[in-house]
Scaffold this motif. Sequence first.
Motif, mmCIF file in Angstrom:
data_model
loop_
_atom_site.group_PDB
_atom_site.id
_atom_site.type_symbol
_atom_site.label_atom_id
_atom_site.label_comp_id
_atom_site.label_asym_id
_atom_site.label_seq_id
_atom_site.Cartn_x
_atom_site.Cartn_y
_atom_site.Cartn_z
ATOM 1 N N GLN A 194 1.972 79.679 80.514
ATOM 2 C CA GLN A 194 0.610 79.981 80.071
ATOM 3 C C GLN A 194 -0.087 78.722 79.572
ATOM 4 O OE1 GLN A 194 0.787 83.101 77.151
ATOM 5 N NE2 GLN A 194 1.806 84.537 78.539
ATOM 6 N N LEU A 195 0.636 77.883 78.836
ATOM 7 C CA LEU A 195 0.042 76.659 78.327
ATOM 8 C C LEU A 195 -0.363 75.714 79.452
ATOM 9 C CD1 LEU A 195 2.313 75.855 75.249
ATOM 10 C CD2 LEU A 195 -0.113 76.407 75.186
ATOM 11 N N MET A 196 0.414 75.697 80.522
ATOM 12 C CA MET A 196 0.161 74.770 81.618
ATOM 13 C C MET A 196 -0.917 75.270 82.579
ATOM 14 S SD MET A 196 4.110 73.611 82.407
ATOM 15 C CE MET A 196 3.672 72.532 83.774
ATOM 16 N N THR A 197 -1.069 76.595 82.698
ATOM 17 C CA THR A 197 -1.978 77.130 83.710
ATOM 18 C C THR A 197 -3.269 77.708 83.152
ATOM 19 O OG1 THR A 197 -0.871 79.308 83.651
ATOM 20 C CG2 THR A 197 -0.030 77.674 85.227
ATOM 21 N N ARG A 198 -3.330 77.966 81.851
ATOM 22 C CA ARG A 198 -4.528 78.600 81.298
ATOM 23 C C ARG A 198 -5.172 77.701 80.247
ATOM 24 N NH1 ARG A 198 -4.269 85.014 80.426
ATOM 25 N NH2 ARG A 198 -6.241 84.358 79.462
ATOM 26 N N SER A 199 -6.368 77.245 80.544
ATOM 27 C CA SER A 199 -7.073 76.366 79.605
ATOM 28 C C SER A 199 -7.455 77.097 78.325
ATOM 29 C CB SER A 199 -8.319 75.775 80.267
ATOM 30 O OG SER A 199 -9.220 76.805 80.660
ATOM 31 N N ASP A 200 -7.726 78.412 78.420
ATOM 32 C CA ASP A 200 -8.109 79.162 77.225
ATOM 33 C C ASP A 200 -6.930 79.304 76.262
ATOM 34 O OD1 ASP A 200 -6.744 80.865 78.944
ATOM 35 O OD2 ASP A 200 -8.150 82.534 78.757
ATOM 36 N N VAL A 201 -5.719 79.442 76.800
ATOM 37 C CA VAL A 201 -4.528 79.508 75.951
ATOM 38 C C VAL A 201 -4.270 78.153 75.296
ATOM 39 C CG1 VAL A 201 -2.022 79.865 75.917
ATOM 40 C CG2 VAL A 201 -3.490 81.416 77.223
ATOM 41 N N PHE A 224 9.728 70.042 61.558
ATOM 42 C CA PHE A 224 10.836 70.268 62.475
ATOM 43 C C PHE A 224 10.360 71.177 63.597
ATOM 44 C CE2 PHE A 224 12.742 69.118 58.473
ATOM 45 C CZ PHE A 224 13.805 68.311 58.818
ATOM 46 N N ILE A 225 10.309 70.633 64.795
ATOM 47 C CA ILE A 225 9.961 71.421 65.979
ATOM 48 C C ILE A 225 11.279 71.827 66.618
ATOM 49 C CG2 ILE A 225 8.711 71.450 68.168
ATOM 50 C CD1 ILE A 225 6.955 69.180 67.050
ATOM 51 N N ILE A 226 11.611 73.108 66.516
ATOM 52 C CA ILE A 226 12.953 73.553 66.901
ATOM 53 C C ILE A 226 12.926 74.437 68.150
ATOM 54 C CG2 ILE A 226 13.741 73.388 64.512
ATOM 55 C CD1 ILE A 226 13.609 76.449 64.352
ATOM 56 N N ASN A 227 14.101 74.567 68.755
ATOM 57 C CA ASN A 227 14.238 75.307 70.021
ATOM 58 C C ASN A 227 13.215 74.798 71.036
ATOM 59 O OD1 ASN A 227 16.390 77.134 69.265
ATOM 60 N ND2 ASN A 227 14.891 78.170 67.953
ATOM 61 N N ALA A 228 13.019 73.486 71.007
ATOM 62 C CA ALA A 228 12.019 72.875 71.887
ATOM 63 C C ALA A 228 12.549 72.789 73.317
ATOM 64 C CB ALA A 228 11.680 71.471 71.385
ATOM 65 N N PRO A 229 11.821 73.344 74.293
ATOM 66 C CA PRO A 229 12.245 73.234 75.691
ATOM 67 C C PRO A 229 12.333 71.774 76.117
ATOM 68 C CG PRO A 229 10.436 74.809 75.447
ATOM 69 C CD PRO A 229 10.557 74.072 74.137
ATOM 70 N N PHE A 230 13.156 71.510 77.109
ATOM 71 C CA PHE A 230 13.361 70.146 77.577
ATOM 72 C C PHE A 230 12.053 69.484 77.995
ATOM 73 C CE2 PHE A 230 14.045 67.132 81.072
ATOM 74 C CZ PHE A 230 14.844 66.192 80.418
ATOM 75 N N ILE A 231 11.191 70.247 78.683
ATOM 76 C CA ILE A 231 9.932 69.662 79.165
ATOM 77 C C ILE A 231 9.047 69.237 78.003
ATOM 78 C CG2 ILE A 231 8.729 71.882 79.361
ATOM 79 C CD1 ILE A 231 7.334 70.729 81.862
#
Length: 305
Positions: A194-201, A224-231
């Motif tokens: 959603q973050l990558m494809t929707r500008s409103d999100v 602390f930014i946790i459970n952060a995806p690899f990307i």
Amino acid sequence: MSENRTVESDDAELTKLKLALNTTLLENRGLDEFEETMLKEKIIAKIENADAIMKTFDAVSRERIYRGMITNNKGTEAERIQEAIETYDRIGKWRIANADTVLTKPLPGEEILFKAMNSVIGGTDLYGHLIWGEKLGDIKSVVEHPVSTDEATAIRMKTMEAIRITQTNISIKRGTKRYKQVYIIDLAEVSLGQLMTRSDVRAMTKAIMGAANGFFPETMWKAFIINAPFIFRSVYTMVSPFIHPVTKEKIKILSGPSKYLPEMKANGIPLDQVPENFGGKFKLLTVPTLISNFIQESGQTESSA
């Protein structure tokens, strides 16, 4: 860890961890004569309606903004002074208009935004900084409710003000001046698609995570930014050279609890003070409940929208 913690007992734990002691923190110190002169003659003197603006700040907030805009800021002296003038003015005007009702006034969309953010508070670190955190959830539902980005910012101001008041109360009880907090953001449930494809999100996420922070500068001790995806970690690695070194030093990007809980402990954050929904042992309190408690304790009632 005992509930009867003192600054001395916390310092003993900090010594074991080979961390700086409580007395070394800049938060302990007020503005010196030179700093007071600069604030009065080069900043306050340039603010329109300065008396009304400055009356909206308590002594700690007045100092905190100076530290954030002048002491710990980058840029030339002239640039830092101009940013300080604009910051005091912007926050002061907001407080004149909203301070009396920021916690009590119901806001459209606040229930769904609170649900999406899952905001909670825990205990304190060994310095007396409040530990609070959020699990970034379904931002698309906020957009589609609909909640506007301006409405989201207003709701976040309510959360940030509640956190500020809580930190103030902790400081008074502990007897040490603190205005910063430990912040935990859990990305386990975030939808990168959603973050990558929707500008409103993306716009809504930016409003939620960033817009209100400009009204509460110099409040982050550690993040602390946790459970952060690899990307996410890959992107952060690319942009981190452009982040101010002081800010970058405060941010830790980590994966699961086997990584972030030991890192928190190494940074003076006891496991028994971490909210239980992040793997700690502290019985959490949700921010909506915190706000409700403030209203009840003050004898106020929710004002009409």
